[in-house]
Design an enzyme around this catalytic site. Structure first.
Site, short mmCIF file in Angstrom:
data_model
loop_
_atom_site.label_atom_id
_atom_site.label_comp_id
_atom_site.label_asym_id
_atom_site.label_seq_id
_atom_site.Cartn_x
_atom_site.Cartn_y
_atom_site.Cartn_z
N CYS A 94 -32.40 3.95 -3.42
CA CYS A 94 -31.93 2.83 -2.61
C CYS A 94 -32.90 2.56 -1.44
O CYS A 94 -33.97 2.01 -1.66
CB CYS A 94 -30.50 3.04 -2.14
SG CYS A 94 -29.72 1.50 -1.57
N HIS A 172 -27.36 4.28 -6.82
CA HIS A 172 -27.08 5.60 -6.25
C HIS A 172 -26.47 6.56 -7.29
O HIS A 172 -25.25 6.64 -7.42
CB HIS A 172 -26.08 5.47 -5.10
CG HIS A 172 -26.61 4.85 -3.86
ND1 HIS A 172 -27.27 5.58 -2.89
CD2 HIS A 172 -26.57 3.57 -3.42
CE1 HIS A 172 -27.61 4.76 -1.89
NE2 HIS A 172 -27.20 3.54 -2.19
N GLU A 174 -26.17 9.61 -6.87
CA GLU A 174 -25.49 10.65 -6.08
C GLU A 174 -24.12 10.19 -5.58
O GLU A 174 -23.34 11.03 -5.09
CB GLU A 174 -26.37 11.07 -4.90
CG GLU A 174 -26.38 10.14 -3.68
CD GLU A 174 -27.21 8.88 -3.83
OE1 GLU A 174 -27.46 8.23 -2.80
OE2 GLU A 174 -27.62 8.54 -4.96
#
Length: 226
Positions: A94, A172, A174
């Site tokens: 990002c 993302h 994560e």
């Protein structure tokens, strides 16, 4: 293998106790792949001594824009260029995806098409890749030598590679879906249009390819380079 995490943002205070801060999310995502991690909170002015401080590097997401006037952004760009010059492996997610592009000569802008929030699908060589996203800024002009590996109609430059040492991703991997649901309420309302947030919230139950991306990231960071 030691991975230096260049932390460029913090999770909302009210979510850190349950979800962890952004560096912890990557430690969790890449758990089991044999890495040792060291976090450098560059947004707080904490930098490594140089590229040699780690065997590979990972740059996190952030609520900030890469084009904003923050005193930690120019030295981060210098560090990115030094890491690239030494041909050490580097991954950007990002904000990390965007700051690497900017540091190497590309441009990043606030996209006129608006926001991508929640579960988003990307096309990678005819295969569908679903990951959680949270961004309005995008890489609009590619640096020299950057290759587009995946994207969609909304975000054409979703995954980029530079030579054999840099790989970057706009969404993302994560971000777990429960975290995105909480992020919608803590950071999204009043910033992102409600209809976008509501659609994202309703689609958070869908499957994600986060584990596939984590395995790829680990392989990319660890692979032998001549």
């Amino acid at each position: 293998m030691k991975i230096g995490i260049l932390q460029t943002g913090h999770a909302p205070d009210q979510l850190i106790d349950t979800a962890g801060d952004y560096d912890q999310m990557f430690r969790t995502l890449l758990d089991g792949h044999g890495f040792e991690f060291k976090t450098y909170a560059v947004l707080d002015g904490i930098f490594p001594s140089g590229p040699e401080a780690a065997d590979g590097w990972l740059i996190t997401g952030s609520k900030f824009g890469v084009y904003e006037d923050h005193d930690w952004i120019p030295p981060l760009e210098n560090l990115i260029r030094d890491i690239n010059a030494q041909a050490l492996p580097m991954v950007g997610i990002c904000f990390g995806h965007q700051i690497i592009a900017q540091a190497l000569g590309g441009t990043v802008e606030k996209y006129s098409g608006g926001w991508a929030v929640g579960r988003v699908k990307y096309d990678q060589d005819g295969q569908e890749l679903a990951l959680n996203a949270w961004h309005q800024d995008q890489v609009m002009t590619l640096p020299e030598g950057a290759r587009v590996l995946a994207g969609n109609e909304f975000c054409k430059n979703g995954v980029l590679a530079y030579g054999d040492t840099i790989w970057t991703l706009q969404p993302h991997p994560e971000f777990a879906s429960p975290f995105v649901a909480d992020l919608i309420e803590t950071r999204g309302r009043g910033v992102v249009p409600d209809d976008i947030l509501d659609r994202a919230r309703d689609d958070l139950h869908g499957p994600l390819n986060s584990h596939t991306i984590a395995a790829f990231m680990a392989e990319f960071l660890k692979k032998e380079r001549i």
